[in-house]
Design a protein around this motif. Structure first.
Motif, PDB file in Angstrom:
ATOM      1  N   ILE A  45      -9.983  13.975  77.644  1.00  0.00           N
ATOM      2  CA  ILE A  45     -11.041  13.649  76.691  1.00  0.00           C
ATOM      3  C   ILE A  45     -10.904  12.227  76.168  1.00  0.00           C
ATOM      4  N   GLU A  46     -12.012  11.506  76.217  1.00  0.00           N
ATOM      5  CA  GLU A  46     -12.096  10.188  75.598  1.00  0.00           C
ATOM      6  C   GLU A  46     -12.091  10.423  74.093  1.00  0.00           C
ATOM      7  N   VAL A  47     -11.143   9.831  73.385  1.00  0.00           N
ATOM      8  CA  VAL A  47     -11.127  10.003  71.933  1.00  0.00           C
ATOM      9  C   VAL A  47     -11.491   8.719  71.194  1.00  0.00           C
ATOM     10  N   MET A  48     -11.341   7.574  71.858  1.00  0.00           N
ATOM     11  CA  MET A  48     -11.699   6.313  71.206  1.00  0.00           C
ATOM     12  C   MET A  48     -12.011   5.276  72.276  1.00  0.00           C
ATOM     13  N   THR A  49     -13.099   4.549  72.069  1.00  0.00           N
ATOM     14  CA  THR A  49     -13.443   3.447  72.959  1.00  0.00           C
ATOM     15  C   THR A  49     -13.838   2.259  72.104  1.00  0.00           C
ATOM     16  N   ILE A  50     -13.240   1.121  72.400  1.00  0.00           N
ATOM     17  CA  ILE A  50     -13.614  -0.141  71.762  1.00  0.00           C
ATOM     18  C   ILE A  50     -14.491  -0.872  72.762  1.00  0.00           C
ATOM     19  N   ILE A  51     -15.738  -1.142  72.346  1.00  0.00           N
ATOM     20  CA  ILE A  51     -16.656  -1.929  73.165  1.00  0.00           C
ATOM     21  C   ILE A  51     -17.155  -3.079  72.292  1.00  0.00           C
ATOM     22  N   GLN A  52     -17.979  -3.937  72.834  1.00  0.00           N
ATOM     23  CA  GLN A  52     -18.419  -5.130  72.111  1.00  0.00           C
ATOM     24  C   GLN A  52     -18.951  -4.777  70.722  1.00  0.00           C
ATOM     25  N   ALA A  53     -18.179  -5.123  69.701  1.00  0.00           N
ATOM     26  CA  ALA A  53     -18.557  -4.964  68.291  1.00  0.00           C
ATOM     27  C   ALA A  53     -18.749  -3.506  67.860  1.00  0.00           C
ATOM     28  N   TRP A  54     -18.288  -2.544  68.654  1.00  0.00           N
ATOM     29  CA  TRP A  54     -18.413  -1.128  68.327  1.00  0.00           C
ATOM     30  C   TRP A  54     -17.098  -0.420  68.578  1.00  0.00           C
ATOM     31  N   ILE A  55     -16.893   0.655  67.840  1.00  0.00           N
ATOM     32  CA  ILE A  55     -15.818   1.594  68.145  1.00  0.00           C
ATOM     33  C   ILE A  55     -16.460   2.964  68.198  1.00  0.00           C
ATOM     34  N   HIS A  56     -16.240   3.656  69.278  1.00  0.00           N
ATOM     35  CA  HIS A  56     -16.762   5.006  69.457  1.00  0.00           C
ATOM     36  C   HIS A  56     -15.582   5.957  69.326  1.00  0.00           C
ATOM     37  N   VAL A  57     -15.674   6.911  68.420  1.00  0.00           N
ATOM     38  CA  VAL A  57     -14.582   7.848  68.163  1.00  0.00           C
ATOM     39  C   VAL A  57     -15.117   9.271  68.250  1.00  0.00           C
ATOM     40  N   VAL A  58     -14.395  10.122  68.957  1.00  0.00           N
ATOM     41  CA  VAL A  58     -14.718  11.544  69.012  1.00  0.00           C
ATOM     42  C   VAL A  58     -13.576  12.261  68.312  1.00  0.00           C
ATOM     43  N   PHE A  59     -13.918  13.135  67.365  1.00  0.00           N
ATOM     44  CA  PHE A  59     -12.871  13.797  66.596  1.00  0.00           C
ATOM     45  C   PHE A  59     -13.301  15.203  66.201  1.00  0.00           C
ATOM     46  N   ASN A  60     -12.341  15.971  65.756  1.00  0.00           N
ATOM     47  CA  ASN A  60     -12.580  17.332  65.287  1.00  0.00           C
ATOM     48  C   ASN A  60     -13.400  17.251  64.006  1.00  0.00           C
ATOM     49  N   ARG A  61     -14.574  17.854  64.000  1.00  0.00           N
ATOM     50  CA  ARG A  61     -15.444  17.733  62.820  1.00  0.00           C
ATOM     51  C   ARG A  61     -14.812  18.337  61.571  1.00  0.00           C
ATOM     52  N   ASN A  62     -13.845  19.241  61.723  1.00  0.00           N
ATOM     53  CA  ASN A  62     -13.145  19.787  60.553  1.00  0.00           C
ATOM     54  C   ASN A  62     -12.173  18.795  59.942  1.00  0.00           C
ATOM     55  N   ALA A  63     -11.905  17.703  60.655  1.00  0.00           N
ATOM     56  CA  ALA A  63     -10.979  16.685  60.154  1.00  0.00           C
ATOM     57  C   ALA A  63     -11.714  15.437  59.674  1.00  0.00           C
ATOM     58  N   GLU A  64     -13.008  15.530  59.489  1.00  0.00           N
ATOM     59  CA  GLU A  64     -13.795  14.364  59.080  1.00  0.00           C
ATOM     60  C   GLU A  64     -13.383  13.885  57.691  1.00  0.00           C
ATOM     61  N   PRO A  65     -13.062  12.592  57.571  1.00  0.00           N
ATOM     62  CA  PRO A  65     -12.757  12.060  56.235  1.00  0.00           C
ATOM     63  C   PRO A  65     -13.950  12.256  55.295  1.00  0.00           C
TER      64      PRO A  65
END
Length: 125
Positions: free
Chosen positions: A66-86
């Motif tokens: 599973i892709e959990v984090m991707t850094i692309i041009q000026a963006w960070i894409h993060v996939v996480f457990n919705r129960n752990a959302e800050p």
């Protein structure tokens, strides 16, 4: 810049890619801290389960399949457990949530029931 098997191992290449993707030094430092924290969480659980992919247009952290984090041009894409959302994540300036974005593994098979919680996707800009 062309990324080859040899240049992928060179710290100078990684620096160039990250400086291109995240030109602001402060933002780059925050993003790399988040990336390091994510690796430090994954490593004790299963040291061989995580990996980084360096390409000219992205840096990606995979844990398992599973892709959990991707850094692309000026963006960070993060996939996480919705129960752990800050708690304040949704009100943070620059954060866009995409809760209905379907998430599948690289083989396009649905995630299993225990992983289904990981469908929350967040984009930081």
């Amino acid at each position: 810049m062309k990324i080859t098997e040899e240049t992928r191992k060179d710290p100078k290449t990684a620096r160039e890619v990250l400086e291109t993707l995240l030109p602001d030094a402060h933002v780059r430092k925050l993003c790399l801290r988040f990336l390091c924290d994510s690796i430090q969480l994954a490593h004790p659980l299963a040291p061989s389960s995580w990996g980084l992919t360096l390409q000219k247009d992205r840096v990606r952290l995979n844990v398992g399949h599973i892709e959990v984090m991707t850094i692309i041009q000026a963006w960070i894409h993060v996939v996480f457990n919705r129960n752990a959302e800050p708690r304040d994540l949704r009100s943070t300036p620059g954060v866009q949530m995409h809760p209905k974005l379907p998430y599948t593994n690289p083989w396009k098979a649905p995630l299993d029931a225990t992983s289904r919680l990981a469908r929350q996707t967040v984009f930081f800009r």
